[in-house]
Design a protein around this motif. Sequence first.
Motif, PDB file in Angstrom:
ATOM      1  N   PRO A 165      26.361 -39.306  12.221  1.00 55.11           N
ATOM      2  CA  PRO A 165      26.049 -38.335  11.936  1.00 55.11           C
ATOM      3  C   PRO A 165      25.290 -38.703  10.344  1.00 55.11           C
ATOM      4  O   PRO A 165      25.464 -39.182   9.814  1.00 55.11           O
ATOM      5  CB  PRO A 165      27.313 -37.500  11.019  1.00 55.11           C
ATOM      6  N   THR A 166      24.116 -37.860  10.119  1.00 54.69           N
ATOM      7  CA  THR A 166      22.687 -37.942   9.089  1.00 54.69           C
ATOM      8  C   THR A 166      22.728 -36.700   8.831  1.00 54.69           C
ATOM      9  O   THR A 166      22.026 -35.467   8.929  1.00 54.69           O
ATOM     10  CB  THR A 166      21.898 -38.598   9.943  1.00 54.69           C
ATOM     11  N   ILE A 167      22.722 -36.326   7.439  1.00 50.19           N
ATOM     12  CA  ILE A 167      22.068 -35.238   6.369  1.00 50.19           C
ATOM     13  C   ILE A 167      21.024 -35.553   6.078  1.00 50.19           C
ATOM     14  O   ILE A 167      20.755 -36.650   5.114  1.00 50.19           O
ATOM     15  CB  ILE A 167      23.002 -35.152   5.273  1.00 50.19           C
ATOM     16  N   ILE A 168      20.047 -34.791   6.600  1.00 49.15           N
ATOM     17  CA  ILE A 168      18.187 -34.725   5.575  1.00 49.15           C
ATOM     18  C   ILE A 168      17.980 -33.457   4.676  1.00 49.15           C
ATOM     19  O   ILE A 168      18.511 -32.173   5.281  1.00 49.15           O
ATOM     20  CB  ILE A 168      17.117 -34.561   6.265  1.00 49.15           C
ATOM     21  N   VAL A 169      18.053 -33.606   3.634  1.00 54.70           N
ATOM     22  CA  VAL A 169      17.692 -32.761   2.492  1.00 54.70           C
ATOM     23  C   VAL A 169      16.407 -33.471   2.067  1.00 54.70           C
ATOM     24  O   VAL A 169      15.252 -33.841   1.797  1.00 54.70           O
ATOM     25  CB  VAL A 169      18.912 -32.951   1.488  1.00 54.70           C
ATOM     26  N   LEU A 170      15.860 -31.593   2.273  1.00 47.83           N
ATOM     27  CA  LEU A 170      13.628 -31.465   1.857  1.00 47.83           C
ATOM     28  C   LEU A 170      14.004 -30.655   0.703  1.00 47.83           C
ATOM     29  O   LEU A 170      14.327 -29.645   0.784  1.00 47.83           O
ATOM     30  CB  LEU A 170      12.939 -31.004   3.558  1.00 47.83           C
ATOM     31  N   ASP A 171      13.360 -30.935  -0.359  1.00 47.69           N
ATOM     32  CA  ASP A 171      13.323 -29.917  -1.856  1.00 47.69           C
ATOM     33  C   ASP A 171      11.666 -29.362  -2.011  1.00 47.69           C
ATOM     34  O   ASP A 171      10.967 -30.516  -2.248  1.00 47.69           O
ATOM     35  CB  ASP A 171      13.617 -30.346  -2.504  1.00 47.69           C
ATOM     36  N   ALA A 172      10.983 -28.718  -1.048  1.00 41.21           N
ATOM     37  CA  ALA A 172      10.196 -27.931  -1.845  1.00 41.21           C
ATOM     38  C   ALA A 172       9.993 -27.755  -3.589  1.00 41.21           C
ATOM     39  O   ALA A 172      10.516 -27.722  -4.292  1.00 41.21           O
ATOM     40  CB  ALA A 172       9.552 -26.665  -1.241  1.00 41.21           C
ATOM     41  N   VAL A 173       8.551 -28.907  -3.563  1.00 41.87           N
ATOM     42  CA  VAL A 173       8.145 -29.015  -4.961  1.00 41.87           C
ATOM     43  C   VAL A 173       7.313 -27.713  -5.543  1.00 41.87           C
ATOM     44  O   VAL A 173       7.417 -27.196  -6.928  1.00 41.87           O
ATOM     45  CB  VAL A 173       6.907 -30.121  -5.016  1.00 41.87           C
ATOM     46  N   GLN A 174       6.703 -27.638  -4.823  1.00 43.30           N
ATOM     47  CA  GLN A 174       5.829 -25.885  -5.794  1.00 43.30           C
ATOM     48  C   GLN A 174       5.977 -25.023  -4.678  1.00 43.30           C
ATOM     49  O   GLN A 174       7.130 -24.589  -3.130  1.00 43.30           O
ATOM     50  CB  GLN A 174       3.958 -26.134  -4.478  1.00 43.30           C
ATOM     51  N   ASN A 217      18.025 -28.197   4.590  1.00 42.06           N
ATOM     52  CA  ASN A 217      19.057 -29.469   4.820  1.00 42.06           C
ATOM     53  C   ASN A 217      19.720 -29.406   6.131  1.00 42.06           C
ATOM     54  O   ASN A 217      19.795 -27.821   6.601  1.00 42.06           O
ATOM     55  CB  ASN A 217      19.956 -29.535   4.054  1.00 42.06           C
ATOM     56  N   PHE A 218      19.939 -30.175   6.915  1.00 45.78           N
ATOM     57  CA  PHE A 218      20.095 -30.074   7.953  1.00 45.78           C
ATOM     58  C   PHE A 218      21.347 -31.528   8.455  1.00 45.78           C
ATOM     59  O   PHE A 218      20.531 -32.844   7.921  1.00 45.78           O
ATOM     60  CB  PHE A 218      19.505 -29.904   9.622  1.00 45.78           C
ATOM     61  N   VAL A 236      14.785 -28.050  14.425  1.00 46.99           N
ATOM     62  CA  VAL A 236      15.233 -26.253  13.297  1.00 46.99           C
ATOM     63  C   VAL A 236      14.126 -25.217  13.037  1.00 46.99           C
ATOM     64  O   VAL A 236      13.002 -26.163  12.963  1.00 46.99           O
ATOM     65  CB  VAL A 236      15.909 -27.067  11.623  1.00 46.99           C
ATOM     66  N   PRO A 237      14.903 -24.355  13.675  1.00 49.90           N
ATOM     67  CA  PRO A 237      13.445 -23.475  13.860  1.00 49.90           C
ATOM     68  C   PRO A 237      13.142 -22.464  12.369  1.00 49.90           C
ATOM     69  O   PRO A 237      13.688 -22.788  11.521  1.00 49.90           O
ATOM     70  CB  PRO A 237      14.270 -21.965  14.901  1.00 49.90           C
ATOM     71  N   PRO A 238      11.836 -22.241  12.909  1.00 54.18           N
ATOM     72  CA  PRO A 238      10.815 -21.237  11.510  1.00 54.18           C
ATOM     73  C   PRO A 238      12.270 -20.356  10.450  1.00 54.18           C
ATOM     74  O   PRO A 238      12.351 -20.214  11.158  1.00 54.18           O
ATOM     75  CB  PRO A 238       9.543 -21.193  12.054  1.00 54.18           C
ATOM     76  N   LYS A 239      12.066 -20.748   9.394  1.00 51.90           N
ATOM     77  CA  LYS A 239      12.621 -19.525   8.578  1.00 51.90           C
ATOM     78  C   LYS A 239      12.637 -20.317   7.436  1.00 51.90           C
ATOM     79  O   LYS A 239      11.498 -20.750   6.245  1.00 51.90           O
ATOM     80  CB  LYS A 239      13.671 -19.973   8.780  1.00 51.90           C
ATOM     81  N   LYS A 240      12.318 -19.462   6.750  1.00 51.27           N
ATOM     82  CA  LYS A 240      11.593 -19.415   4.988  1.00 51.27           C
ATOM     83  C   LYS A 240      13.352 -19.833   4.447  1.00 51.27           C
ATOM     84  O   LYS A 240      14.330 -19.355   4.596  1.00 51.27           O
ATOM     85  CB  LYS A 240      11.413 -17.962   4.003  1.00 51.27           C
ATOM     86  N   TYR A 241      12.695 -20.623   3.618  1.00 51.82           N
ATOM     87  CA  TYR A 241      13.762 -20.557   2.163  1.00 51.82           C
ATOM     88  C   TYR A 241      13.736 -20.897   0.959  1.00 51.82           C
ATOM     89  O   TYR A 241      13.026 -21.281  -0.001  1.00 51.82           O
ATOM     90  CB  TYR A 241      14.142 -22.650   2.591  1.00 51.82           C
ATOM     91  N   ILE A 248      11.380 -27.821  11.622  1.00 51.32           N
ATOM     92  CA  ILE A 248      11.643 -29.669  11.610  1.00 51.32           C
ATOM     93  C   ILE A 248      11.670 -29.469  12.925  1.00 51.32           C
ATOM     94  O   ILE A 248      12.481 -28.949  13.599  1.00 51.32           O
ATOM     95  CB  ILE A 248      12.568 -30.684  10.298  1.00 51.32           C
ATOM     96  N   ARG A 249      10.904 -30.683  13.465  1.00 57.09           N
ATOM     97  CA  ARG A 249      11.799 -31.179  14.893  1.00 57.09           C
ATOM     98  C   ARG A 249      11.222 -32.733  14.587  1.00 57.09           C
ATOM     99  O   ARG A 249      10.453 -33.155  14.441  1.00 57.09           O
ATOM    100  CB  ARG A 249      10.580 -30.726  15.633  1.00 57.09           C
ATOM    101  N   ILE A 250      12.537 -33.583  15.513  1.00 55.55           N
ATOM    102  CA  ILE A 250      12.763 -35.154  15.327  1.00 55.55           C
ATOM    103  C   ILE A 250      12.130 -35.484  16.510  1.00 55.55           C
ATOM    104  O   ILE A 250      12.703 -34.917  18.130  1.00 55.55           O
ATOM    105  CB  ILE A 250      14.074 -35.336  15.396  1.00 55.55           C
TER     106      ILE A 250
END
Length: 189
Positions: free
Chosen positions: A64-73, A117-118, A106-111, A83-85
């Motif tokens: 199990p792995t957790i990936i977190v992406l934070d938008a800077v702009q 994270n997923f 992970v289908p498109p969505k506004k965050y 996201i697609r792996i």
Amino acid sequence: MIRFLVATLLVTAWLTSQAHAHGGVSIDEGQCKMKIGPDQMNFTGYQPLKSREQFCDDIPDVGPTIIVLDAVQDELRDMNLEIRILRDVGQKTDEENLEQNTETYVPPKKYRTGTLNFEYDFAQKGKFIGLVKASTDDGAKVYVSRFPFSVGETATRDITVMVFFAALGLVGFGLWYKNSFNKKPSAIA
């Protein structure tokens, strides 16, 4: 001798760049940054069942792995993020057998908070490709960040790099030792 040292330096620079450069993900000021179009996202990975350590690019082990992406702009907060792996099977383009090679999606969505994270349970070691896509509602702007990474192969790479540097150190010490004690005394006139 000079040629050997130059070749060694070139190989060292290449190995170092391979160890730290993964497409769209790089380390900057102690943080993992991912370039997506003109914008950036911070990238952090965790494997909470294995360790409390964070990782930036390659995933240390299966599980199990957790990936977190934070938008800077702020621009990315108004865009649809997905996201697609993909399994890296040597495909010529990412679109080649896209569905067949997709490990997770992970289908498109506004965050609106800027944080995506997923969690995914990587079952097999191997090479993968991460694709993060940001697009406006009308499709006028589309940014894609592509980053190859591996799962469960970091220990092998780290050992290879350590063995190389140890061998390099031994060769350097051997050359120093040889030159230090094999000098002929100069004749005194």
